[in-house]
Design an enzyme around this catalytic site. Structure first.
Site, PDB file in Angstrom:
ATOM      1  CB  SER A   1      25.618  43.952  39.690  1.00  0.00           C
ATOM      2  OG  SER A   1      25.861  42.718  39.029  1.00  0.00           O
ATOM      3  N   GLY A   2      28.274  44.943  37.583  1.00  0.00           N
ATOM      4  CA  GLY A   2      28.609  45.123  36.171  1.00  0.00           C
ATOM      5  C   GLY A   2      27.790  44.222  35.272  1.00  0.00           C
ATOM      6  CB  SER A   3      27.521  40.555  35.098  1.00  0.00           C
ATOM      7  OG  SER A   3      27.126  40.187  36.410  1.00  0.00           O
ATOM      8  N   GLY A   4      25.108  42.490  36.177  1.00  0.00           N
ATOM      9  CA  GLY A   4      23.692  42.466  36.513  1.00  0.00           C
ATOM     10  C   GLY A   4      23.190  41.061  36.787  1.00  0.00           C
TER      11      GLY A   4
ATOM     12  CG  ASP B   1      34.478  60.531  44.378  1.00  0.00           C
ATOM     13  OD1 ASP B   1      33.849  60.362  45.435  1.00  0.00           O
ATOM     14  OD2 ASP B   1      35.653  60.146  44.217  1.00  0.00           O
TER      15      ASP B   1
ATOM     16  CB  SER C   1      40.479  47.015  37.163  1.00  0.00           C
ATOM     17  OG  SER C   1      41.091  45.983  37.895  1.00  0.00           O
TER      18      SER C   1
ATOM     19  NE  ARG D   1      39.085  45.653  42.044  1.00  0.00           N
ATOM     20  CZ  ARG D   1      40.162  46.419  41.881  1.00  0.00           C
ATOM     21  NH1 ARG D   1      41.259  46.178  42.563  1.00  0.00           N
ATOM     22  NH2 ARG D   1      40.157  47.413  41.014  1.00  0.00           N
TER      23      ARG D   1
ATOM     24  CG  HIS E   1      31.554  62.784  54.310  1.00  0.00           C
ATOM     25  ND1 HIS E   1      32.599  62.292  53.554  1.00  0.00           N
ATOM     26  CD2 HIS E   1      31.743  62.317  55.564  1.00  0.00           C
ATOM     27  CE1 HIS E   1      33.376  61.564  54.338  1.00  0.00           C
ATOM     28  NE2 HIS E   1      32.876  61.561  55.561  1.00  0.00           N
TER      29      HIS E   1
ATOM     30  CD  GLU F   1      36.273  45.933  40.187  1.00  0.00           C
ATOM     31  OE1 GLU F   1      37.501  46.160  40.126  1.00  0.00           O
ATOM     32  OE2 GLU F   1      35.786  44.818  39.938  1.00  0.00           O
TER      33      GLU F   1
ATOM     34  NE  ARG G   1      33.765  62.340  49.296  1.00  0.00           N
ATOM     35  CZ  ARG G   1      34.671  62.231  50.293  1.00  0.00           C
ATOM     36  NH1 ARG G   1      34.347  62.516  51.527  1.00  0.00           N
ATOM     37  NH2 ARG G   1      35.883  61.819  50.045  1.00  0.00           N
TER      38      ARG G   1
END
Length: 185
Positions: free
Chosen positions: A86-89, A160, A149, A46, A60, A152, A57
Site C-alpha cells: 500500500s503506497g499510501s498506507g 524480483d 505506476s 495494480r 517457485h 507498482e 515467484r
C-alpha cells in the site's frame, strides 16, 4: 513525446527509486520471509497484481504463499507473515486485514511509500519505496507517469530482487526452478 523519450523517463525513474530503497529494510523483509511458515499478501488494484506476481515467484522458490481472498487461503497464525502492499498506507482493505493478522499474532510487513501512515500501527517491518502516493504529500518524489505506476513497477521489481537474493543465498540452480512452474498451461 516519442517512445524513446517515454521509456527513458520511466526507466530512469525506476533506477532512481530502486536505488533509494534502504537495503537494511529489504534485508529485514527477507529475514521475515525466510522464517515464516506461510507468507500472505494483501493489496488492491495494480498493487495487488504486483503482489500476485511476487507470490508466484516466491512459490517457485518453495515458499508457501497465499494471496488474501484466494479460495485455497488457509488460516494465518503466529508463525506466518502478512506482506501488505500500500503506497499510501491508508487503503481500507489492507488496513483491516493487517489488523486481523495482528489479532492472530502474525508478523506484518508493509511495503509502501508513506512512513507516517495508519499502517504503521500494525507493521513489524517497513520497506519504503520512495515515490509519490495518491495522497500527494509534500515530501513525496514526483513521477512523470500517471497515478501510482512508479510504485507498482518498483514493487514488482523489489519482489524480483528479493527472489534473486534468495536464489543466490541458497545457491539454487535456476534451471531446476522450472519443476515448480505451472505445467497445466
Amino acid at each position: 513525446m516519442n517512445y524513446t523519450e517515454a521509456q527513458k523517463g520511466i526507466t530512469e525513474e525506476i533506477l532512481h527509486t530502486l536505488g533509494h530503497i534502504e537495503s537494511e529494510s529489504v534485508d529485514d523483509l527477507l529475514a521475515e520471509i525466510k522464517k515464516a511458515d506461510k507468507v500472505f499478501f494483501v493489496g488492491v488494484g495494480r498493487v495487488l497484481l504486483s503482489l500476485q506476481a511476487i507470490a508466484k515467484r516466491l512459490a517457485h522458490l518453495g515458499i508457501k504463499t497465499y494471496v488474501v481472498g484466494q479460495i485455497t487461503e488457509p488460516a494465518i497464525t503466529e508463525k506466518d507473515l502478512l506482506i501488505v502492499g500500500s503506497g499510501s498506507g491508508e487503503s481500507a482493505f489492507p488496513l483491516i486485514i493487517a489488523q486481523k493478522a495482528k489479532k492472530y499474532q502474525a508478523r506484518v510487513a508493509h511495503i509502501g511509500a508513506n512512513p507516517d501512515c495508519s499502517m504503521k500501527e500494525y507493521s513489524d517491518v517497513f520497506v519504503r519505496i520512495p515515490v509519490s502516493t495518491k495522497l500527494q504529500l509534500p515530501n513525496e518524489v514526483p513521477s512523470v507517469q500517471p497515478m501510482t505506476s512508479l510504485f507498482e513497477q518498483s514493487l514488482l521489481l523489489l519482489g524480483d530482487t528479493l527472489a534473486l537474493m534468495l536464489i543466490r543465498e541458497q545457491d539454487i540452480d535456476m534451471p531446476s526452478l522450472w519443476e515448480y512452474h505451472a505445467n497445466l498451461e
